[in-house]
Scaffold this active site. Structure first.
Site, PDB file in Angstrom:
ATOM      1  N   GLU A   1      32.702  23.296   6.250  1.00 49.34           N
ATOM      2  CA  GLU A   1      31.419  22.807   5.717  1.00 49.34           C
ATOM      3  C   GLU A   1      31.510  22.488   4.239  1.00 49.34           C
ATOM      4  O   GLU A   1      32.063  23.268   3.456  1.00 49.34           O
ATOM      5  CB  GLU A   1      30.336  23.873   5.884  1.00 49.34           C
ATOM      6  CG  GLU A   1      29.945  24.184   7.295  1.00 49.34           C
ATOM      7  CD  GLU A   1      28.597  24.882   7.348  1.00 49.34           C
ATOM      8  OE1 GLU A   1      27.662  24.398   6.681  1.00 49.34           O
ATOM      9  OE2 GLU A   1      28.484  25.885   8.042  1.00 49.34           O
TER      10      GLU A   1
ATOM     11  N   HIS B   1      28.659  22.501  10.156  1.00 53.51           N
ATOM     12  CA  HIS B   1      27.312  22.840   9.719  1.00 53.51           C
ATOM     13  C   HIS B   1      26.411  23.201  10.907  1.00 53.51           C
ATOM     14  O   HIS B   1      26.271  22.424  11.857  1.00 53.51           O
ATOM     15  CB  HIS B   1      26.723  21.647   8.967  1.00 53.51           C
ATOM     16  CG  HIS B   1      25.462  21.918   8.233  1.00 53.51           C
ATOM     17  ND1 HIS B   1      25.398  22.735   7.126  1.00 53.51           N
ATOM     18  CD2 HIS B   1      24.199  21.477   8.441  1.00 53.51           C
ATOM     19  CE1 HIS B   1      24.159  22.772   6.677  1.00 53.51           C
ATOM     20  NE2 HIS B   1      23.402  22.023   7.459  1.00 53.51           N
TER      21      HIS B   1
ATOM     22  N   SER C   1      20.487  25.702   6.904  1.00 51.09           N
ATOM     23  CA  SER C   1      20.523  24.629   5.923  1.00 51.09           C
ATOM     24  C   SER C   1      19.326  24.753   4.969  1.00 51.09           C
ATOM     25  O   SER C   1      19.158  25.790   4.328  1.00 51.09           O
ATOM     26  CB  SER C   1      20.564  23.285   6.644  1.00 51.09           C
ATOM     27  OG  SER C   1      20.947  22.250   5.773  1.00 51.09           O
TER      28      SER C   1
END
Length: 306
Positions: free
Chosen positions: A235, A265, A141
């Protein structure tokens, strides 16, 4: 593992979304560390200046090669604790030591605090005697963008680049222009556009979201080392991963993109109950092991340093 992705989704939806930074941080630490790391992993705390960090080493792994890991959490949450199991498992899969960094979080510490901390951690490894070719950078991320931003800063400063990079569900466009933010909104239980906007505002604190150091989509990526990009098909950040892979390839960087069906995710966090998480970690471990240079004849100690 029997729970599968539906079980992970149930875990994530068991409580209402937290409100406020303290609650968000506590919730991520809770849900991401629900399964303890394997008991044979050795974890050793270390300080990098004022920052907390943590070594991990699995039995039989090579302490002379290392994965430096930057956790996700939108620059505003996440910790060594939340990602301990994922990082330790990847170190085992790659046969290397890991170093997880507890970088400073926004909004208390907006850009460029996290990037400065990432660079300090890389320099720490160099001073500990690790040659660049035996260092991998990894992150999920926001941590995935930190991997790229760190490499861009190293290149700009004329410092040697690491041997490879590993990006998991990377967030590399802080303007949030990817179509999947809309197309995958109903499928993604974690990341939505409004949530990303609040994170970006806290992290940027007025800084330009098109700066390549916060949105690597806009960077000149030429000359970077080999990269593995992993993302789930469910995602909202799917397009970020696809677009950064294209940008890396267009810059003549060796890059591999893996899109995992039905995964959410940073699904690696729940590998203890998710076969696809274990498989993705195994794939990442193989990639890292294949691109870091072989260990020297001399070795490093089990707690860091020569």
């Amino acid at each position: 593992m029997a729970d599968g992705i539906d079980g992970v989704r149930a875990l994530l939806g068991a409580k209402a979304r937290p409100v406020g930074w303290a609650e968000r941080r506590a919730r991520l630490d809770e849900v991401a560390s629900v399964d303890p790391p394997a008991p044979d992993l050795m974890f050793t705390p270390v300080r990098i200046g004022a920052l907390p960090a943590e070594w991990s080493l699995a039995p039989g792994s090579d302490p002379a090669r290392v994965l430096l890991y930057f956790h996700g959490g939108g620059y505003c949450s996440g910790s060594i604790r939340s990602h301990r199991g994922m990082v330790g498992a990847t170190g085992r899969a790659a046969g290397v030591r890991t170093l997880a960094l507890g970088y400073r979080l926004a909004p208390e510490h907006p850009f460029p605090a996290a990037l400065d901390d990432a660079l300090d951690a890389y320099r720490f490894l160099l001073t500990e005697g690790y040659p660049p070719g035996r260092i991998a950078l990894g992150g999920d991320s926001a941590g995935g963008n930190l991997v790229l931003a760190c490499m861009l800063r190293l290149r700009a400063e004329g410092l040697p680049l690491p041997g490879c990079g590993w990006l998991v569900s990377p967030w590399i466009d802080l303007r949030m222009t990817g179509d999947s933010l809309v197309d995958k909104a109903a499928a993604d239980p974690l990341i939505q556009r409004d949530y990303l906007h609040s994170l970006a505002q806290a992290f940027l604190a007025g800084h330009d979201p098109d700066d390549p150091l916060v949105s690597a989509l806009h960077a000149d990526l030429s000359g970077l080392p080999p990269m593995l990009v992993q993302v789930g098909s469910a995602e909202t950040l799917l397009d970020d991963a696809v677009r950064v892979t294209r940008a890396l390839g267009a810059a003549d960087v060796e890059v591999r993109l893996e899109i995992w069906p039905h995964m959410i995710h940073a699904w690696h966090l729940w590998a203890a109950r998710l076969a696809e998480g274990q498989a993705a970690i195994a794939a990442a471990g193989g990639f890292i092991a294949g691109r870091l240079k072989a260990a020297p004849s001399e070795t490093l100690t089990e707690t860091g340093g020569r």
